[in-house]
Scaffold this motif. Structure first.
Motif, mmCIF file in Angstrom:
data_model
loop_
_atom_site.group_PDB
_atom_site.id
_atom_site.type_symbol
_atom_site.label_atom_id
_atom_site.label_comp_id
_atom_site.label_asym_id
_atom_site.label_seq_id
_atom_site.Cartn_x
_atom_site.Cartn_y
_atom_site.Cartn_z
ATOM 1 N N ASN A 41 0.721 -1.175 0.028
ATOM 2 C CA ASN A 41 -0.169 0.029 -0.136
ATOM 3 C C ASN A 41 0.850 1.249 -0.112
ATOM 4 O O ASN A 41 1.935 1.371 0.347
ATOM 5 N N GLN A 42 0.294 2.294 -0.400
ATOM 6 C CA GLN A 42 1.004 3.647 -0.411
ATOM 7 C C GLN A 42 1.809 3.923 0.710
ATOM 8 O O GLN A 42 2.849 4.464 0.734
ATOM 9 N N GLU A 43 0.898 3.905 1.838
ATOM 10 C CA GLU A 43 1.746 4.295 3.203
ATOM 11 C C GLU A 43 3.124 3.545 3.274
ATOM 12 O O GLU A 43 4.024 3.966 3.878
ATOM 13 N N ASN A 44 2.991 2.250 3.227
ATOM 14 C CA ASN A 44 4.290 1.233 3.263
ATOM 15 C C ASN A 44 5.447 1.722 2.364
ATOM 16 O O ASN A 44 6.510 1.838 2.667
ATOM 17 N N CYS A 53 15.473 3.871 0.908
ATOM 18 C CA CYS A 53 15.426 3.191 -0.378
ATOM 19 C C CYS A 53 15.397 3.722 -1.462
ATOM 20 O O CYS A 53 14.730 4.762 -1.538
ATOM 21 N N LEU A 54 16.033 3.272 -2.841
ATOM 22 C CA LEU A 54 16.007 3.787 -3.857
ATOM 23 C C LEU A 54 14.830 3.331 -4.816
ATOM 24 O O LEU A 54 14.389 3.794 -5.761
ATOM 25 N N ASP A 55 14.359 1.994 -4.272
ATOM 26 C CA ASP A 55 13.359 1.614 -4.977
ATOM 27 C C ASP A 55 12.612 0.517 -4.025
ATOM 28 O O ASP A 55 13.099 0.031 -3.141
ATOM 29 N N TYR A 56 11.425 0.180 -4.519
ATOM 30 C CA TYR A 56 10.253 -0.548 -3.767
ATOM 31 C C TYR A 56 9.703 -1.594 -4.597
ATOM 32 O O TYR A 56 8.803 -1.105 -5.452
ATOM 33 N N VAL A 57 9.987 -2.799 -4.520
ATOM 34 C CA VAL A 57 9.018 -3.888 -5.207
ATOM 35 C C VAL A 57 8.488 -4.574 -4.523
ATOM 36 O O VAL A 57 8.773 -5.184 -3.177
ATOM 37 N N THR A 58 7.148 -4.893 -4.756
ATOM 38 C CA THR A 58 6.080 -5.658 -3.988
ATOM 39 C C THR A 58 6.093 -7.069 -4.436
ATOM 40 O O THR A 58 6.125 -7.247 -5.620
ATOM 41 N N LYS A 59 5.796 -7.844 -3.497
ATOM 42 C CA LYS A 59 5.600 -9.315 -3.766
ATOM 43 C C LYS A 59 4.179 -9.667 -4.012
ATOM 44 O O LYS A 59 3.278 -8.915 -3.424
ATOM 45 N N PRO A 60 3.987 -10.536 -4.955
ATOM 46 C CA PRO A 60 4.901 -11.594 -5.869
ATOM 47 C C PRO A 60 5.579 -10.369 -6.888
ATOM 48 O O PRO A 60 4.757 -9.549 -7.376
#
Length: 90
Positions: A41-44, A53-60
């Motif tokens: 979600n946007q908050e996380n 962090c420079l990037d954020y990747v969600t699972k899966p």
């Protein structure tokens, strides 16, 4: 290390806390951090970027997409280092 892949949900310390500790020692230009999490979600995501962090990747996630992101950040880091080396010292 050249880069850190950091899970957000870990025992003892969150990935956000680890990222903040890393940022106290290493700037983003020296040590890129990519956070990986099931929390999408946007908050996380914003909390991850606020932590450094420079990037954020969600699972899966797609393995090919993750590798592309890793390669892009490593190329950017290399370009920054080359630029720093080409600047004459005063």
């Amino acid at each position: 290390p050249d880069m850190v892949l950091l899970d957000v949900m870990m025992p003892y310390m969150s990935g956000h806390e680890v990222c903040q500790k890393l940022r106290e020692l290493y700037p983003t230009s020296i040590l890129p951090v990519i956070m990986i999490s099931a929390k999408g979600n946007q908050e996380n995501i914003l909390e991850g970027f606020s932590a450094g962090c420079l990037d954020y990747v969600t699972k899966p996630f797609s393995r090919h997409e993750l590798l592309a992101r890793i390669n892009a950040h490593l190329r950017q880091k290399d370009l920054f280092q080359q630029q720093q080396e080409s600047v004459p010292e005063k």
